[in-house]
Design a protein around this motif. Structure first.
Motif, short mmCIF file in Angstrom:
data_model
loop_
_atom_site.label_atom_id
_atom_site.label_comp_id
_atom_site.label_asym_id
_atom_site.label_seq_id
_atom_site.Cartn_x
_atom_site.Cartn_y
_atom_site.Cartn_z
N MET A 1 -5.97 26.57 -7.76
CA MET A 1 -5.02 25.59 -7.32
C MET A 1 -4.10 25.25 -8.48
N SER A 2 -2.84 25.19 -8.23
CA SER A 2 -1.85 24.92 -9.25
C SER A 2 -1.77 23.42 -9.52
N LYS A 3 -1.40 23.08 -10.76
CA LYS A 3 -1.27 21.67 -11.06
C LYS A 3 -0.02 21.07 -10.43
N PHE A 4 0.90 21.91 -9.95
CA PHE A 4 2.11 21.43 -9.30
C PHE A 4 1.95 21.33 -7.78
N ALA A 5 0.89 21.89 -7.26
CA ALA A 5 0.67 21.85 -5.81
C ALA A 5 0.21 20.45 -5.41
N PRO A 6 0.50 20.04 -4.21
CA PRO A 6 0.06 18.72 -3.77
C PRO A 6 -1.47 18.65 -3.72
N HIS A 7 -1.97 17.54 -4.17
CA HIS A 7 -3.41 17.37 -4.20
C HIS A 7 -3.89 16.81 -2.87
N ARG A 8 -5.11 17.14 -2.59
CA ARG A 8 -5.70 16.60 -1.37
C ARG A 8 -6.08 15.14 -1.62
N LYS A 9 -6.11 14.39 -0.57
CA LYS A 9 -6.49 12.99 -0.67
C LYS A 9 -7.98 12.92 -0.95
N SER A 10 -8.31 12.13 -1.93
CA SER A 10 -9.71 12.00 -2.31
C SER A 10 -10.39 11.04 -1.35
N TYR A 11 -11.57 11.40 -0.92
CA TYR A 11 -12.30 10.58 0.03
C TYR A 11 -13.30 9.64 -0.66
N ASN A 12 -13.40 9.75 -1.99
CA ASN A 12 -14.37 8.88 -2.67
C ASN A 12 -13.70 7.63 -3.26
N ASN A 13 -12.39 7.46 -3.08
CA ASN A 13 -11.74 6.23 -3.53
C ASN A 13 -12.14 5.08 -2.63
N PRO A 14 -12.51 3.96 -3.18
CA PRO A 14 -12.90 2.84 -2.33
C PRO A 14 -11.67 2.21 -1.68
N ARG A 15 -11.86 1.71 -0.50
CA ARG A 15 -10.78 1.04 0.22
C ARG A 15 -11.13 -0.45 0.29
N PRO A 16 -10.13 -1.30 0.03
CA PRO A 16 -10.44 -2.73 0.12
C PRO A 16 -10.66 -3.16 1.57
N SER A 17 -11.61 -4.01 1.74
CA SER A 17 -11.88 -4.55 3.08
C SER A 17 -11.37 -5.98 3.14
N SER A 18 -11.59 -6.62 4.26
CA SER A 18 -11.12 -8.00 4.39
C SER A 18 -11.96 -8.96 3.55
N THR A 19 -13.13 -8.52 3.14
CA THR A 19 -13.97 -9.38 2.30
C THR A 19 -13.73 -9.15 0.81
N THR A 20 -12.94 -8.12 0.46
CA THR A 20 -12.63 -7.86 -0.94
C THR A 20 -11.67 -8.92 -1.44
N ILE A 21 -12.01 -9.56 -2.57
CA ILE A 21 -11.17 -10.64 -3.12
C ILE A 21 -10.61 -10.19 -4.47
N CYS A 22 -9.31 -10.34 -4.61
CA CYS A 22 -8.64 -9.99 -5.87
C CYS A 22 -9.05 -11.00 -6.95
N GLN A 23 -9.38 -10.52 -8.14
CA GLN A 23 -9.79 -11.41 -9.22
C GLN A 23 -8.61 -12.08 -9.91
N LYS A 24 -7.40 -11.59 -9.66
CA LYS A 24 -6.22 -12.17 -10.29
C LYS A 24 -5.64 -13.30 -9.45
N CYS A 25 -5.31 -13.04 -8.20
CA CYS A 25 -4.66 -14.06 -7.36
C CYS A 25 -5.64 -14.77 -6.43
N LEU A 26 -6.88 -14.32 -6.41
CA LEU A 26 -7.95 -14.92 -5.61
C LEU A 26 -7.68 -14.83 -4.10
N GLN A 27 -6.87 -13.86 -3.68
CA GLN A 27 -6.58 -13.64 -2.27
C GLN A 27 -7.39 -12.44 -1.77
N PRO A 28 -7.79 -12.42 -0.50
CA PRO A 28 -8.57 -11.29 0.02
C PRO A 28 -7.67 -10.12 0.41
N GLY A 29 -8.27 -8.94 0.45
CA GLY A 29 -7.59 -7.78 1.02
C GLY A 29 -7.11 -6.73 0.03
#
Length: 116
Positions: A1-29
């Motif tokens: 695979m070339s480094k210039f070719a589009p990469h596949r989307k990684s499935y191991n990245n975590p996705r924020p849920s509605s219960t995830t709270i930001c530590q900076k602004c203290l807002q969920p999501g």
């Protein structure tokens, strides 16, 4: 695979849920690295306010004694430092007496009186 070719989307990245709270602004999501808002001001009580709180004072004053027991040997005023201070005070008193005697002798000499 070339480094210039589009990469596949990684499935191991975590996705924020509605219960995830930001530590900076203290807002969920979202996570802190995705945050676009500013940090809110959160007031906290000062140390004085905490000590003036009657619930905390009640805990401190419940016993009516200091939290640490001081041994009798330290309560006595017979330590080495106290002995040194007493000796220095005696020397200062002697120096004051000698200094006052020498001043009176000098004054007596000036005015032609006998020193004793």
């Amino acid at each position: 695979m070339s480094k210039f070719a589009p990469h596949r989307k990684s499935y191991n990245n975590p996705r924020p849920s509605s219960t995830t709270i930001c530590q900076k602004c203290l807002q969920p999501g979202h996570f802190i690295y995705e945050c676009k808002s500013t940090r809110p001001y959160v007031s906290r009580p000062s140390r004085t306010e905490m000590l003036e709180n009657p619930r905390i004072l009640a805990k401190l004053k419940a016993d009516g004694k200091p939290s640490v027991e001081v041994p009798e040997e330290f309560k006595k005023k017979s330590g080495t430092a106290n002995k040194i201070l007493e000796a220095k005070e005696k020397e200062r008193e002697k120096d004051k007496v000698v200094a006052s005697d020498s001043k009176s002798r000098k004054k007596a000499r000036r005015y032609g009186e006998s020193p004793l």
